[in-house]
Design a protein around this motif. Structure first.
Motif, PDB file in Angstrom:
ATOM      1  N   ASP A 112      -0.123  -4.631  -0.203  1.00  0.00           N
ATOM      2  CA  ASP A 112       1.295  -4.967  -0.326  1.00  0.00           C
ATOM      3  C   ASP A 112       1.917  -4.201  -1.497  1.00  0.00           C
ATOM      4  O   ASP A 112       1.388  -4.214  -2.614  1.00  0.00           O
ATOM      5  CB  ASP A 112       1.465  -6.476  -0.537  1.00  0.00           C
ATOM      6  CG  ASP A 112       2.918  -6.895  -0.544  1.00  0.00           C
ATOM      7  OD1 ASP A 112       3.481  -7.116   0.534  1.00  0.00           O
ATOM      8  OD2 ASP A 112       3.497  -7.002  -1.654  1.00  0.00           O
ATOM      9  N   ARG A 113       3.030  -3.508  -1.236  1.00  0.00           N
ATOM     10  CA  ARG A 113       3.665  -2.692  -2.279  1.00  0.00           C
ATOM     11  C   ARG A 113       4.149  -3.541  -3.448  1.00  0.00           C
ATOM     12  O   ARG A 113       4.006  -3.151  -4.612  1.00  0.00           O
ATOM     13  CB  ARG A 113       4.833  -1.908  -1.680  1.00  0.00           C
ATOM     14  CG  ARG A 113       5.591  -1.052  -2.693  1.00  0.00           C
ATOM     15  CD  ARG A 113       6.517  -0.103  -1.963  1.00  0.00           C
ATOM     16  NE  ARG A 113       7.541  -0.818  -1.201  1.00  0.00           N
ATOM     17  CZ  ARG A 113       8.722  -1.174  -1.727  1.00  0.00           C
ATOM     18  NH1 ARG A 113       9.007  -0.872  -2.989  1.00  0.00           N
ATOM     19  NH2 ARG A 113       9.614  -1.814  -0.996  1.00  0.00           N
ATOM     20  N   TYR A 114       4.715  -4.691  -3.125  1.00  0.00           N
ATOM     21  CA  TYR A 114       5.214  -5.559  -4.189  1.00  0.00           C
ATOM     22  C   TYR A 114       4.063  -6.176  -4.992  1.00  0.00           C
ATOM     23  O   TYR A 114       4.171  -6.392  -6.203  1.00  0.00           O
ATOM     24  CB  TYR A 114       6.101  -6.648  -3.595  1.00  0.00           C
ATOM     25  CG  TYR A 114       7.305  -6.106  -2.874  1.00  0.00           C
ATOM     26  CD1 TYR A 114       8.369  -5.547  -3.568  1.00  0.00           C
ATOM     27  CD2 TYR A 114       7.363  -6.123  -1.477  1.00  0.00           C
ATOM     28  CE1 TYR A 114       9.474  -5.023  -2.906  1.00  0.00           C
ATOM     29  CE2 TYR A 114       8.458  -5.619  -0.805  1.00  0.00           C
ATOM     30  CZ  TYR A 114       9.512  -5.071  -1.517  1.00  0.00           C
ATOM     31  OH  TYR A 114      10.594  -4.557  -0.847  1.00  0.00           O
ATOM     32  N   GLY A 115       2.972  -6.444  -4.298  1.00  0.00           N
ATOM     33  CA  GLY A 115       1.794  -6.934  -5.008  1.00  0.00           C
ATOM     34  C   GLY A 115       1.220  -5.884  -5.945  1.00  0.00           C
ATOM     35  O   GLY A 115       0.749  -6.202  -7.046  1.00  0.00           O
ATOM     36  N   GLN A 116       1.250  -4.631  -5.518  1.00  0.00           N
ATOM     37  CA  GLN A 116       0.793  -3.554  -6.400  1.00  0.00           C
ATOM     38  C   GLN A 116       1.651  -3.469  -7.660  1.00  0.00           C
ATOM     39  O   GLN A 116       1.119  -3.300  -8.765  1.00  0.00           O
ATOM     40  CB  GLN A 116       0.839  -2.230  -5.634  1.00  0.00           C
ATOM     41  CG  GLN A 116      -0.154  -2.115  -4.501  1.00  0.00           C
ATOM     42  CD  GLN A 116       0.008  -0.823  -3.726  1.00  0.00           C
ATOM     43  OE1 GLN A 116       0.892  -0.009  -4.005  1.00  0.00           O
ATOM     44  NE2 GLN A 116      -0.859  -0.609  -2.718  1.00  0.00           N
ATOM     45  N   ASP A 117       2.960  -3.581  -7.474  1.00  0.00           N
ATOM     46  CA  ASP A 117       3.850  -3.539  -8.645  1.00  0.00           C
ATOM     47  C   ASP A 117       3.551  -4.684  -9.600  1.00  0.00           C
ATOM     48  O   ASP A 117       3.551  -4.501 -10.829  1.00  0.00           O
ATOM     49  CB  ASP A 117       5.306  -3.603  -8.186  1.00  0.00           C
ATOM     50  CG  ASP A 117       5.725  -2.370  -7.399  1.00  0.00           C
ATOM     51  OD1 ASP A 117       5.041  -1.334  -7.537  1.00  0.00           O
ATOM     52  OD2 ASP A 117       6.720  -2.454  -6.646  1.00  0.00           O
ATOM     53  N   ALA A 118       3.306  -5.872  -9.069  1.00  0.00           N
ATOM     54  CA  ALA A 118       3.019  -7.026  -9.919  1.00  0.00           C
ATOM     55  C   ALA A 118       1.726  -6.823 -10.692  1.00  0.00           C
ATOM     56  O   ALA A 118       1.655  -7.115 -11.901  1.00  0.00           O
ATOM     57  CB  ALA A 118       2.948  -8.302  -9.066  1.00  0.00           C
ATOM     58  N   LEU A 119       0.698  -6.322 -10.030  1.00  0.00           N
ATOM     59  CA  LEU A 119      -0.585  -6.132 -10.707  1.00  0.00           C
ATOM     60  C   LEU A 119      -0.496  -5.003 -11.726  1.00  0.00           C
ATOM     61  O   LEU A 119      -1.102  -5.092 -12.804  1.00  0.00           O
ATOM     62  CB  LEU A 119      -1.679  -5.854  -9.672  1.00  0.00           C
ATOM     63  CG  LEU A 119      -3.105  -5.806 -10.209  1.00  0.00           C
ATOM     64  CD1 LEU A 119      -3.439  -7.089 -10.963  1.00  0.00           C
ATOM     65  CD2 LEU A 119      -4.110  -5.571  -9.073  1.00  0.00           C
ATOM     66  N   ARG A 120       0.234  -3.931 -11.432  1.00  0.00           N
ATOM     67  CA  ARG A 120       0.408  -2.861 -12.426  1.00  0.00           C
ATOM     68  C   ARG A 120       1.093  -3.402 -13.675  1.00  0.00           C
ATOM     69  O   ARG A 120       0.722  -3.058 -14.800  1.00  0.00           O
ATOM     70  CB  ARG A 120       1.235  -1.724 -11.827  1.00  0.00           C
ATOM     71  CG  ARG A 120       0.507  -0.876 -10.792  1.00  0.00           C
ATOM     72  CD  ARG A 120       1.268   0.405 -10.520  1.00  0.00           C
ATOM     73  NE  ARG A 120       0.661   1.163  -9.435  1.00  0.00           N
ATOM     74  CZ  ARG A 120       1.067   1.103  -8.168  1.00  0.00           C
ATOM     75  NH1 ARG A 120       2.113   0.338  -7.840  1.00  0.00           N
ATOM     76  NH2 ARG A 120       0.473   1.824  -7.233  1.00  0.00           N
TER      77      ARG A 120
END
Length: 374
Positions: free
Chosen positions: A358-366
């Protein structure tokens, strides 16, 4: 004699003004009415201006007298806070100035701490002004509030019977002020009266009740609150459920677990999860993991925050799917949990990041990884 004066009155003095008025006075009735109204408004405006000036002067003189009174008593209060004995000589205190005295005393007490406040309390009692504070409780609202503030600073249970009836006063400000005063006297005893009364006092706003609970402490709040929730059939009692977060989580845990087992309303589940979050009991992990799958995003967030406090290194597989949650807050909380897992390494975090689709999940984890590296 009067007729002689009238005869001898010159025409420019007696007749000219009258003729001038008649010359400008309108003959139309509506115009005469408008002129009367204009003159009336002008007179009313003048009277209002005079009243404002008089009231301003009265207020200025009153403020001047109040300032002189405070300047006279301020050194006396300073000496009272420094010594155990009442300073001599005591300034004269007319009956008409006793209210000013209590106001200044309350203001001084807010600036003191510890032993200085106790000395000020003894000085108030030595001067007999505690009796005047008690007398104010039977007066108007302003007097009640001043008296309650004085008794709150004294925090003496000897005044309990005088304050308790005001707890159910129709004025919400007076009743809540009485509640604060009772808490200052005996928090546990006060909460046994306040929380049952709060079931029916809908005019007591929940944030104000939360402040009262914080002032009392969790030991004084927990048992009376649980009794109020369990011992009343009034459906309005449910408004007190959010106050459980201010109680002892060890005693609130049975109630919280029961709510999770029966799948209560989302608002109650959030409170239950916050209680279990504070407790941090590993035996609740199964309940918390089940709550993470709830339909309500706020419940999922509360459950995730509770799990975060007792997270283990192997919980990454549980938190990882939550990065694709529909709620932004849940994604951020899941990312924070992953980034702060016990024993997690930067390499492991990069491996987890690569497994997020998930793109938004990647942003959150970054974002969470970047904050951990700071």
């Amino acid at each position: 004699m009067l007729s002689d004066l009238t005869i001898s009155c010159p025409a420019w003095l007696c007749e000219a003004p009258r003729n001038a008025v008649l010359a400008i006075w309108p003959e139309d009735g509506m115009l005469q009415l408008a002129l009367y109204c204009a003159l009336g408004l002008g007179a009313l405006t003048l009277l209002v201006m005079i009243q404002v000036m008089l009231l301003g002067e009265v207020a200025r003189r009153r403020a001047s007298r109040r300032q002189l009174f405070n300047d006279q008593w301020r050194p006396f209060f300073a000496l009272c806070s420094l010594g155990d004995e009442l300073p001599k000589p005591v300034p004269a205190l007319p009956r008409s100035r006793q209210l000013w005295f209590l106001l200044q005393w309350n203001k001084t007490q807010l600036q003191l701490r510890g032993a200085a406040r106790e000395r000020m309390n003894r000085a108030l009692i030595a001067l007999g002004m505690d009796r005047h504070a008690l007398a104010l409780l039977g007066g108007r609202v302003r007097g009640k509030l001043i008296g309650l503030t004085c008794l709150r600073h004294l925090a003496d249970q000897g005044y309990w019977d005088a304050v308790q009836p005001l707890l159910m006063n129709r004025n919400v400000v007076v009743s809540l002020s009485a509640a604060q005063t009772l808490i200052a006297m005996d928090a546990a005893r006060a909460m046994q009266l306040i929380l049952p009364a709060a079931v029916t006092r809908l005019d007591w706003a929940l944030p104000r009740l939360a402040n009262l609970c914080q002032q009392s402490g969790e030991q004084a709040v927990t048992l009376p609150l649980l009794i109020a929730l369990a011992g009343s059939e009034d459906p309005r009692r449910e408004r007190l459920i959010p106050l459980l977060v201010h109680g002892d989580p060890r005693h609130a845990a049975p109630w919280a677990r029961a709510r999770l087992e029966e799948d209560a309303a989302p608002e109650q589940l959030q409170v239950a999860l916050r209680c279990l979050c504070e407790l941090g009991d590993p035996r609740d992990r199964v309940r918390l993991q089940r709550a993470v799958q709830h339909n309500d995003s706020n419940v999922r967030l509360a459950a995730l925050q509770a799990l975060h406090k007792q997270a283990r290194n192997e919980d990454s597989e549980f938190f990882l799917p939550l990065l694709a949650d529909s709620s932004w807050w849940v994604r951020q909380a899941a990312a924070d949990s992953l980034a702060t897992l016990p024993g997690v390494t930067p390499e492991r975090l990069q491996e987890l990041l690569a497994n997020v689709e998930d793109r938004y999940g990647q942003d959150a984890l970054r974002r969470a990884i970047a904050e951990v590296r700071r």
